[in-house]
Design an enzyme around this catalytic site. Structure first.
Site, PDB file in Angstrom:
ATOM      1  N   LYS A  83      -2.899 -20.539 -19.549  1.00  7.85           N
ATOM      2  CA  LYS A  83      -3.769 -19.509 -20.124  1.00  7.85           C
ATOM      3  C   LYS A  83      -3.965 -19.812 -21.610  1.00  7.85           C
ATOM      4  O   LYS A  83      -2.984 -20.024 -22.336  1.00  7.85           O
ATOM      5  CB  LYS A  83      -3.063 -18.171 -19.966  1.00  7.85           C
TER       6      LYS A  83
HETATM    7  C1  E4P Z   1      -4.409 -10.284 -18.585  1.00  9.27           C
HETATM    8  O1  E4P Z   1      -4.130 -11.354 -18.129  1.00  9.27           O
HETATM    9  C2  E4P Z   1      -3.586  -9.555 -19.566  1.00  9.27           C
HETATM   10  O2  E4P Z   1      -2.239  -9.871 -19.338  1.00  9.27           O
HETATM   11  C3  E4P Z   1      -3.665  -8.055 -19.455  1.00  9.27           C
HETATM   12  O3  E4P Z   1      -4.499  -7.639 -18.416  1.00  9.27           O
HETATM   13  C4  E4P Z   1      -3.749  -7.303 -20.734  1.00  9.27           C
HETATM   14  O4  E4P Z   1      -3.861  -5.926 -20.467  1.00  9.27           O
HETATM   15  P1  E4P Z   1      -3.522  -4.774 -21.504  1.00  9.27           P
HETATM   16  O5  E4P Z   1      -4.767  -4.456 -22.250  1.00  9.27           O
HETATM   17  O6  E4P Z   1      -3.096  -3.627 -20.634  1.00  9.27           O
HETATM   18  O7  E4P Z   1      -2.416  -5.286 -22.378  1.00  9.27           O
END
Ligand code: E4P
Length: 217
Positions: A83
């Site tokens: 990622k």
């Molecule tokens: C996606 O891969 C992220 O880990 C995640 O969805 C972030 O979400 P949040 O806005 O609840 O931190």
């Protein structure tokens, strides 16, 4: 639509995977930091449990560092997806890593132009954050609709991974729009199961059955 869990917590993965509805996992540095311990061991265990795409995020901010880290993360398990954040360096790293056959998830995407660029550099997944857009009074799901349209226009194979999901309505909207994946916190998946009429209905079925057995006896 594929369903991923957005978590770094092994207990959540262990509880949900046996249901047979989980296709993958997304983690991020904040989620893994909450768990403590050896993040590589956690990621390995998650991969073994889910046996599906498991996103592990780089923390370097320069392209070379991201590429180095991405290659290293990919050695943890065959299911690891690297990622990278959507920055100029992240885009360069995505191009390099995807050119060498690694799957890349471009994260922290908040606009359709960012999603278009991510697809152009061969991202396997693009992660638009809907909840964080909602938080600033910008309808997050509108972004998903725009990305679906753009990707369909050019037959991009990049999968739309709806992220920052906060409630089941996001899941329903993602599915109606034809998003490829929704990654949800465990609590949102739990909420997707619940309906009071299911509970009331089951209770009544079982009571009626018991009554009938008592009459027969
Ligand atoms: C996606 O891969 C992220 O880990 C995640 O969805 C972030 O979400 P949040 O806005 O609840 O931190």
């Amino acid at each position: 639509m594929k369903l991923f869990i957005d978590t770094g917590n092994l207990k959540e993965v262990e509880a949900l995977v046996p249901l047979g509805i989980i296709d993958g996992i997304t983690t991020n540095p904040s989620l893994l930091a909450k768990e403590g311990g050896d993040y590589r061991a956690i990621l390995k265990k998650i991969c073994q449990l889910v046996k599906g795409p498991t996103s592990a995020e780089v923390v370097a901010t320069d392209a070379e560092g991201m590429i180095r880290e991405g290659r290293d993360l990919a050695t943890i398990d065959e299911h690891i997806v690297v990622k990278v954040p959507f920055t100029r360096d992240g885009v360069k790293a995505c191009k390099a890593l995807s050119s060498e056959g690694k799957r890349v998830n471009v994260t922290l995407v908040f606009s359709p132009t960012q999603a278009l660029i991510a697809a152009k550099v061969g991202a396997t997944y693009v992660s638009p954050f809907v909840g964080r857009l909602d938080d600033i009074a910008t309808p997050g799901m509108d972004l998903i609709q725009e990305i679906v349209e753009i990707y369909e226009n050019y037959q991009f194979t990049t999968e739309i991974l709806v992220a920052s999901v906060r409630h089941p309505i996001h899941v329903v909207q993602a599915a109606r729009m034809g998003a490829d994946i929704c990654t949800c916190p465990a609590a949102v998946i739990d909420a997707c199961f619940k309906h009071p009429l299911t509970d009331i209905g089951l209770e009544k079925f079982l009571k009626d059955w018991e009554k009938a057995q008592a009459v027969k006896a």
